[in-house]
Design a protein around this motif. Structure first.
Motif, PDB file in Angstrom:
ATOM      1  N   VAL A   1      39.994  44.314  38.191  1.00  0.00           N
ATOM      2  CA  VAL A   1      38.723  43.734  38.669  1.00  0.00           C
ATOM      3  C   VAL A   1      39.098  42.107  38.633  1.00  0.00           C
ATOM      4  O   VAL A   1      39.716  41.554  37.728  1.00  0.00           O
ATOM      5  N   GLN A   2      38.522  41.354  39.699  1.00  0.00           N
ATOM      6  CA  GLN A   2      38.537  39.868  39.547  1.00  0.00           C
ATOM      7  C   GLN A   2      37.283  39.624  39.549  1.00  0.00           C
ATOM      8  O   GLN A   2      36.183  39.918  40.500  1.00  0.00           O
ATOM      9  N   TYR A   3      36.797  38.384  38.885  1.00  0.00           N
ATOM     10  CA  TYR A   3      35.659  38.032  38.616  1.00  0.00           C
ATOM     11  C   TYR A   3      35.453  36.647  38.069  1.00  0.00           C
ATOM     12  O   TYR A   3      36.562  36.350  37.523  1.00  0.00           O
ATOM     13  N   GLU A   4      34.408  36.075  38.137  1.00  0.00           N
ATOM     14  CA  GLU A   4      34.105  34.789  37.463  1.00  0.00           C
ATOM     15  C   GLU A   4      35.233  33.849  37.758  1.00  0.00           C
ATOM     16  O   GLU A   4      36.143  33.392  36.888  1.00  0.00           O
ATOM     17  N   ASP A   5      35.341  33.012  38.803  1.00  0.00           N
ATOM     18  CA  ASP A   5      36.405  32.213  39.052  1.00  0.00           C
ATOM     19  C   ASP A   5      37.944  32.639  39.010  1.00  0.00           C
ATOM     20  O   ASP A   5      38.718  32.050  38.254  1.00  0.00           O
ATOM     21  N   ASN A   6      38.231  33.912  39.756  1.00  0.00           N
ATOM     22  CA  ASN A   6      39.531  34.226  39.922  1.00  0.00           C
ATOM     23  C   ASN A   6      39.860  34.801  38.348  1.00  0.00           C
ATOM     24  O   ASN A   6      41.282  34.778  38.185  1.00  0.00           O
TER      25      ASN A   6
ATOM     26  N   LYS B   1      34.520  39.480  42.387  1.00  0.00           N
ATOM     27  CA  LYS B   1      34.907  39.103  43.767  1.00  0.00           C
ATOM     28  C   LYS B   1      35.593  40.516  44.342  1.00  0.00           C
ATOM     29  O   LYS B   1      35.271  40.764  45.553  1.00  0.00           O
ATOM     30  N   TRP B   2      36.429  41.160  43.576  1.00  0.00           N
ATOM     31  CA  TRP B   2      36.884  42.520  44.259  1.00  0.00           C
ATOM     32  C   TRP B   2      36.961  43.347  43.113  1.00  0.00           C
ATOM     33  O   TRP B   2      37.326  42.880  41.782  1.00  0.00           O
ATOM     34  N   VAL B   3      37.472  44.659  43.382  1.00  0.00           N
ATOM     35  CA  VAL B   3      37.818  45.628  42.586  1.00  0.00           C
ATOM     36  C   VAL B   3      39.187  46.401  43.215  1.00  0.00           C
ATOM     37  O   VAL B   3      38.945  46.564  44.297  1.00  0.00           O
ATOM     38  N   ASP B   4      40.157  46.896  42.550  1.00  0.00           N
ATOM     39  CA  ASP B   4      41.165  47.519  43.001  1.00  0.00           C
ATOM     40  C   ASP B   4      41.355  48.674  42.453  1.00  0.00           C
ATOM     41  O   ASP B   4      41.671  48.696  41.243  1.00  0.00           O
TER      42      ASP B   4
END
Length: 618
Positions: free
Chosen positions: A232-237, A256-259
């Motif tokens: 998971v990408q979150y809160e300012d990378n 921002k995204w989930v892989d």
């Protein structure tokens, strides 16, 4: 005791690397909190209990049809359209992906990554047999709760742009717009509503739920499963990962995204403006090897959406394709996808990013992947050879000093003289200009490269299904024999590269430890046991690992052995070292701050010891 330590300094450094390696392996292995049967479909996460779920098929009788429409309220209009058919799909295709979108739910029900095969020669299908779902949970103005995966959308295809409309009327609808980019693994998606502000309860945020039951792709499912996890990408990378073993759940803000990463393949869901929050869960399914094991993990992600002026308008993107660093890097400025590849944290990742990957790319453009691994190993060992030289030089110095250390040990025998013996030994090291830990430090300095490569090989998509010698796939284990039974922690096959790596590791340890025939001293670790158990543990742990990694360690150990022999017989001159040490002992040496502090501490300890002894005599 100092003599024993002089024989073990380099060995300790090497053992530290082995211990950390085993720790990495332990952290990556899945737990046993897994279901017994992972071939059935009933392992999908359960739906919430507070929703009203319409029938899975539209009734054909008038009474049943009337009741069905009553459950849908305003959305009953969608069930009256010709598009309300079970099994109806629309296909999208480019040079890399082939997918089907179902009228029911307006979601992807089949997705194939073209030009890629599974371990048994089947097409790589990331979505198949209802292993994935994409659904919005909507609250209506008349207090109904509906899930879009149960409702029927009307398709309209124009080129590679597909519109799926869930209609309330001819002019009111919820729309999914899919756009398949040409020659890319990206599928863009817009979720928007038109004229639904009076139909939906806009005071209650709709929820987007995305699920994926990760399908098995590689030969060793338990090895593959170690690298299957949600990223998971979150809160300012910032990036975080759910546990690769057992069950795990997390919640993050500004996602921002989930892989849903499937080792060497990825399924991304990306938001342009970032979801306000996201809840993620992962459940392990692969508990053992076997052809009947078809799935590795169950993933689920839930995101609250927001209405703007009473309508939905979300710009999303799907990426379905290889977890290839070079493909991900094309989109790094916009999405930072390479952060989903576990190249190692801190310095390990930097070494891979700025040295290993560029050098390996250059080599593999001129030769096969197997030869590229060998040449990369040679380059790494040559670059690290000065460190190895320092380590061996330290061992040679300690060997030259051994007679004098033995004299000190003999002179100050007994427990009462332990402090004095230590002082005299340290004084000898200081006069001779020898650091007793210098044999250990070089080994520790090699660890960043050691673990960077340990992260690189299992995640290198370029090695997938590339053959070398007897290994059919450098990203999986090399099997030279199949066993009629399974050995715990080892498996039911014999891999040759781990055997070669373990044998060369044992030879290296035998060369490094020197005179291991000395009797074991009290309080010291049993180095003979450690010397033999480490290669055995490596043999067991690497039997299911990528053969490319085992090939690297085998060649690395082999080159290290040859470098040590070259240093010993052609570079190091023990007579010259002895003369240099004697020369150093004659030179006046300025006592450093640390040495002075250490000497004062030793003198104080010795004075306290004498005082205690005098008190006992009185």
């Amino acid at each position: 005791m100092e003599e024993k330590r002089s024989n073990l300094t380099s060995m300790i450094g090497m053992m530290l690397m082995a211990i950390v390696l085993l720790f990495f392996f332990y952290r990556n292995q899945p737990t046993q909190e897994q279901p017994k049967n992972n071939t059935t479909e009933n392992t999908q996460p359960q739906q919430p209990n507070n929703t009203t779920v319409p029938a899975t098929t539209i009734p054909t009788d008038s009474v049943g049809l009337s009741k069905y429409k009553e459950t849908l309220g305003a959305f009953a209009y969608s069930a009256t359209l010709p598009s309300a058919k079970e099994g109806a799909v629309t296909e999208l295709e480019n040079s890399l992906l082939k997918l089907q979108v179902s009228n029911k739910g307006g979601q992807i029900t089949s997705l194939q990554v073209k030009n890629q095969k599974t371990y048994n020669g089947q097409p790589v299908e990331l979505i198949k047999d209802k292993n994935a779902s994409f659904s919005l949970e909507l609250s209506t103005a008349d207090n109904r709760t509906l899930r879009t995966e149960d409702l029927f959308f009307e398709p309209s295809l124009s080129g590679n742009v597909l519109s799926m409309k869930l209609r309330v009327s001819a002019t009111q609808y919820l729309e999914y717009v899919y756009t398949l980019r040409p020659d890319e693994y990206f599928l863009d998606m817009t979720v928007r509503s038109v004229g639904l502000s009076s139909v939906l309860n806009t005071s209650k945020a709709p929820e987007l739920t995305w699920k994926l039951k990760a399908r098995r792709m590689e030969k060793s499912v338990t090895y593959e499963d170690r690298y299957v996890q949600a990223v998971v990408q979150y809160e300012d990378n910032r990036n975080d990962k759910l546990s690769a073993g057992g069950e795990d759940s997390e919640e993050f803000k500004q996602v921002k995204w989930v892989d849903f990463k499937q080792h060497l393949f990825s399924s991304f869901l990306i938001s342009d403006k970032a979801f306000a929050s996201g809840k993620f869960s992962s459940k392990n399914l692969a508990s053992s090897e076997g052809d009947n094991v078809q799935y590795t993990k169950n993933f689920a992600a839930v995101f609250p959406l927001e209405y703007t002026s009473g309508e939905l308008n979300e710009a999303l993107h799907f990426f379905y394709g290889p977890s290839d660093y070079h493909i991900f890097k094309k989109y790094d400025k916009q999405y930072s996808l390479t952060k989903a590849i576990p190249l190692g944290w801190g310095i390990f990742g930097w070494i891979n990013k700025w040295f290993v990957i560029p050098v390996f790319d250059l080599l593999s453009s001129y030769m096969s992947m197997g030869l590229a691994i060998i040449v990369l190993t040679i380059i790494v060992r040559i670059l690290l050879s000065p460190i190895q030289y320092k380590s061996y030089l330290s061992q040679a110095k300690m060997k030259v000093l051994r007679p004098e250390i033995e004299e000190i040990n003999e002179k100050y025998k007994g427990q009462d003289n332990a402090m004095k013996r230590q002082q005299e030994t340290m004084a000898l090291y200081s006069k001779a200009g020898v650091n007793p830990l210098s044999g250990c430090i070089p080994a520790l300095l090699q660890m960043p490269v050691f673990f960077a490569l340990f992260s690189f090989f299992p995640t290198a998509f370029v090695l997938r299904q590339k053959a070398f010698l007897w290994a059919n796939d450098l990203s999986s284990y090399d099997s030279i024999a199949q066993l009629p039974f399974s050995i715990p922690f080892y498996g039911n096959h014999v891999s040759l590269f781990p055997i070669l790596a373990s044998v060369t590791m044992l030879i290296y340890m035998l060369m490094t430890t020197g005179q291991m025939q000395q009797p074991q001293q009290e309080g010291m670790p049993n180095m003979k046991f450690m010397m033999y158990i480490s290669p055995v543990m490596m043999l067991f742990f690497f039997n299911n690992y990528a053969s490319g990694l085992s090939l690297y360690y085998f060649i690395s150990n082999l080159i290290t052995i040859f470098i040590m022999l070259a240093i010993k017989y052609w570079i190091i001159d023990e007579k010259r070292i002895h003369a240099k040490i004697q020369e150093n002992k004659q030179k006046p040496r300025k006592e450093g701050k640390f040495q002075r502090k250490f000497r004062e501490m030793m003198e104080q300890a010795e004075a306290q010891q004498r005082a205690q002894q005098n008190n006992k005599k009185k």
